[in-house]
Scaffold this active site. Structure first.
Site, PDB file in Angstrom:
ATOM      1  N   LYS A  16      -8.473   6.088 -19.399  1.00  0.00           N
ATOM      2  CA  LYS A  16      -8.818   6.637 -20.711  1.00  0.00           C
ATOM      3  C   LYS A  16      -7.606   6.592 -21.649  1.00  0.00           C
ATOM      4  O   LYS A  16      -7.100   5.522 -21.932  1.00  0.00           O
ATOM      5  CB  LYS A  16      -9.391   8.040 -20.546  1.00  0.00           C
ATOM      6  CG  LYS A  16     -10.406   8.169 -19.385  1.00  0.00           C
ATOM      7  CD  LYS A  16     -11.672   7.383 -19.594  1.00  0.00           C
ATOM      8  CE  LYS A  16     -12.545   7.290 -18.346  1.00  0.00           C
ATOM      9  NZ  LYS A  16     -12.900   8.551 -17.726  1.00  0.00           N
TER      10      LYS A  16
ATOM     11  N   ASP B 214      -7.788  18.586 -14.438  1.00  0.00           N
ATOM     12  CA  ASP B 214      -8.101  17.232 -14.910  1.00  0.00           C
ATOM     13  C   ASP B 214      -7.730  17.188 -16.388  1.00  0.00           C
ATOM     14  O   ASP B 214      -8.413  17.758 -17.232  1.00  0.00           O
ATOM     15  CB  ASP B 214      -9.593  16.954 -14.684  1.00  0.00           C
ATOM     16  CG  ASP B 214     -10.006  15.546 -15.126  1.00  0.00           C
ATOM     17  OD1 ASP B 214      -9.302  14.958 -15.966  1.00  0.00           O
ATOM     18  OD2 ASP B 214     -11.046  15.065 -14.643  1.00  0.00           O
TER      19      ASP B 214
ATOM     20  N   ARG C 198       0.855  -1.200   0.000  1.00  0.00           N
ATOM     21  CA  ARG C 198       0.000   0.000   0.000  1.00  0.00           C
ATOM     22  C   ARG C 198       0.883   1.240   0.000  1.00  0.00           C
ATOM     23  O   ARG C 198       0.600   2.227  -0.659  1.00  0.00           O
ATOM     24  CB  ARG C 198      -0.962   0.013   1.198  1.00  0.00           C
ATOM     25  CG  ARG C 198      -1.722   1.331   1.297  1.00  0.00           C
ATOM     26  CD  ARG C 198      -2.966   1.335   2.180  1.00  0.00           C
ATOM     27  NE  ARG C 198      -2.918   0.423   3.296  1.00  0.00           N
ATOM     28  CZ  ARG C 198      -2.183   0.588   4.407  1.00  0.00           C
ATOM     29  NH1 ARG C 198      -1.440   1.668   4.557  1.00  0.00           N
ATOM     30  NH2 ARG C 198      -2.193  -0.310   5.359  1.00  0.00           N
TER      31      ARG C 198
ATOM     32  N   TYR D  97     -16.812  16.178 -15.548  1.00  0.00           N
ATOM     33  CA  TYR D  97     -17.150  14.761 -15.475  1.00  0.00           C
ATOM     34  C   TYR D  97     -18.213  14.546 -14.394  1.00  0.00           C
ATOM     35  O   TYR D  97     -18.084  15.070 -13.269  1.00  0.00           O
ATOM     36  CB  TYR D  97     -15.869  13.992 -15.150  1.00  0.00           C
ATOM     37  CG  TYR D  97     -16.075  12.516 -15.004  1.00  0.00           C
ATOM     38  CD1 TYR D  97     -16.448  11.747 -16.102  1.00  0.00           C
ATOM     39  CD2 TYR D  97     -15.910  11.884 -13.775  1.00  0.00           C
ATOM     40  CE1 TYR D  97     -16.648  10.392 -15.966  1.00  0.00           C
ATOM     41  CE2 TYR D  97     -16.101  10.531 -13.637  1.00  0.00           C
ATOM     42  CZ  TYR D  97     -16.473   9.783 -14.740  1.00  0.00           C
ATOM     43  OH  TYR D  97     -16.668   8.446 -14.596  1.00  0.00           O
TER      44      TYR D  97
END
Ligand SMILES: *Cc1c(COP(=O)(O)O)cnc(C)c1O
Length: 378
Positions: free
Chosen positions: A199, A174, A51, A103
């Protein structure tokens, strides 16, 4: 290998990725491990638990930093996990200015999750700089912008917005729609760049992921602390898939952009299409800004048809353009934002036109794509 002076196409293949020192493997291994053996208590080779850190993830983090011309990168389990981690820098009572065309999932995370914890959001038209200047308050800590926007393909002037923000306000971009191949916001004054690597960076519709890139060391340490404390980290296999996808980013974006421009021109001439939104068209209201801010115009095209029925009919009649959410893969996709990706914004200040259709133009042969759209429009 990580000489920052290399061009993007070279960095995409080499940055962060040395051949494996023990075997010579040219591809970064998928370090599918949760823990690492220590030689003495707290004595290890830089990794203690996956992690907190994993070598496959480190390669991806160094790569996104290099592509965005930043000093630091951070990888997450999804784009939204990356956004979530940025918002956790804030405290109750803090204020965020957000573009009013974003978004749908960003809107949902802000208004339905973080608003409950006392963070305040103003939804502002970022194409109007006076509006933005008037929206800053003494509590404003973050300006969040998307450019080009999803789904309306409007542009925000990154350099002008970064300049308008008071010193203490973080400016985050973004950059999912453009990718670093077309636009590098850190070089225009942004403090943080965020990606949904699901994407264009992944590029093959086979992985969900998110990335951040930035320059400031203290900000990096704060975000790195949150990445570990919150724990929304990507699996090593997913990091490998994004690393592999990014190798072809440059040529994919070139072809996405070429195909999308031809398709946008075809749609602009089609009588069934009322409006085409594509930053590469001379008719786009911010075409000049697009030419200044982006090196090409990307693969996303949005159109307005006669009404909702026409939009739904079109998205059900294409064959090559698959009816699906998401974007940025090698294959072409088509969708109806009002009932799909942006359903979470219905009846909100940022809801979308029911007659809107969004295309993610892939890298198939453009003649086949145009024939498919021609057929679907009747
Ligand atoms: C998809 C997307 C996101 C969210 O990313 P996930 O990987 O789906 O969590 C954020 N911003 C934009 C512009 C997107 O297209």
């Amino acid at each position: 290998m990580t000489d920052p002076d290399y061009h993007l196409d070279t960095l995409a293949i080499h940055a962060g990725q040395e051949p494996d020192p023990t075997t010579g493997a040219i591809m970064t291994p998928i370090y599918q491990t949760s823990t690492y053996v220590q030689s003495a208590p707290a004595e290890h080779k830089g990794y203690d638990y996956s992690r907190s850190g994993n070598p496959t993830r480190t390669a991806l983090e160094e790569l996104i930093a290099a592509l965005e011309k930043g000093r630091y990168g951070l990888a997450f389990a999804s784009g939204l996990a990356a956004i979530d981690t940025v918002i956790r820098l804030l405290n109750p009572g803090d204020h965020v200015i957000v573009g009013n065309d974003v978004y749908g999932g960003t809107y949902r995370l802000y208004e339905r999750v973080f608003a409950r914890f006392g963070v305040k959001f103003s939804w502002v038209d970022l194409t109007n700089l006076d509006n933005v200047r008037g929206a800053f308050t003494p509590q404003t800590k973050l300006l969040w912008l998307e450019t080009p926007t999803n789904p309306l393909l409007a542009l925000a002037d990154i350099a002008a917005l970064a300049k308008s923000a008071p010193q203490e306000v973080l400016v985050a971009v973004d950059n999912t729609f453009a990718s670093p191949a077309l636009q590098q916001p850190l070089t225009m004054g942004a403090d943080i760049v965020m990606h949904s690597s699901t994407k264009y960076l992944g590029g093959h519709s086979d992985v969900v992921g998110g990335l951040l890139a930035l320059n400031d060391e203290k900000l990096y340490n704060d975000l790195k602390f949150l990445q570990n404390a919150v724990g929304a980290v990507p699996a090593p296999m997913d990091c490998f898939l994004v690393l592999r996808g990014i190798k072809t980013l440059g040529i994919r974006m070139e072809r996405h952009s070429q195909n999308a421009l031809q398709i946008a021109r075809f749609l602009e001439d089609h009588p069934a299409v009322k409006k085409v939104m594509y930053p590469g068209l001379e008719s786009h209201p911010q075409h000049e800004l697009a030419k200044r801010q982006m090196s090409d115009f990307g693969g996303m095209v949005s159109i307005i048809l006669e009404n909702e029925e026409a939009a739904k009919r079109m998205v059900m009649q294409t064959k090559l353009f698959a009816l699906a959410e998401s974007l940025g893969g090698v294959e072409s996709l088509i969708e109806h934002p009002y009932s799909m990706t942006h359903a979470s914004t219905a009846a909100s200040p940022i809801s979308v036109d029911p007659a809107l259709v969004r295309l993610s133009v892939g890298i198939e042969h453009v003649d086949d794509l145009i024939a498919d759209l021609q057929r679907a429009l009747g």
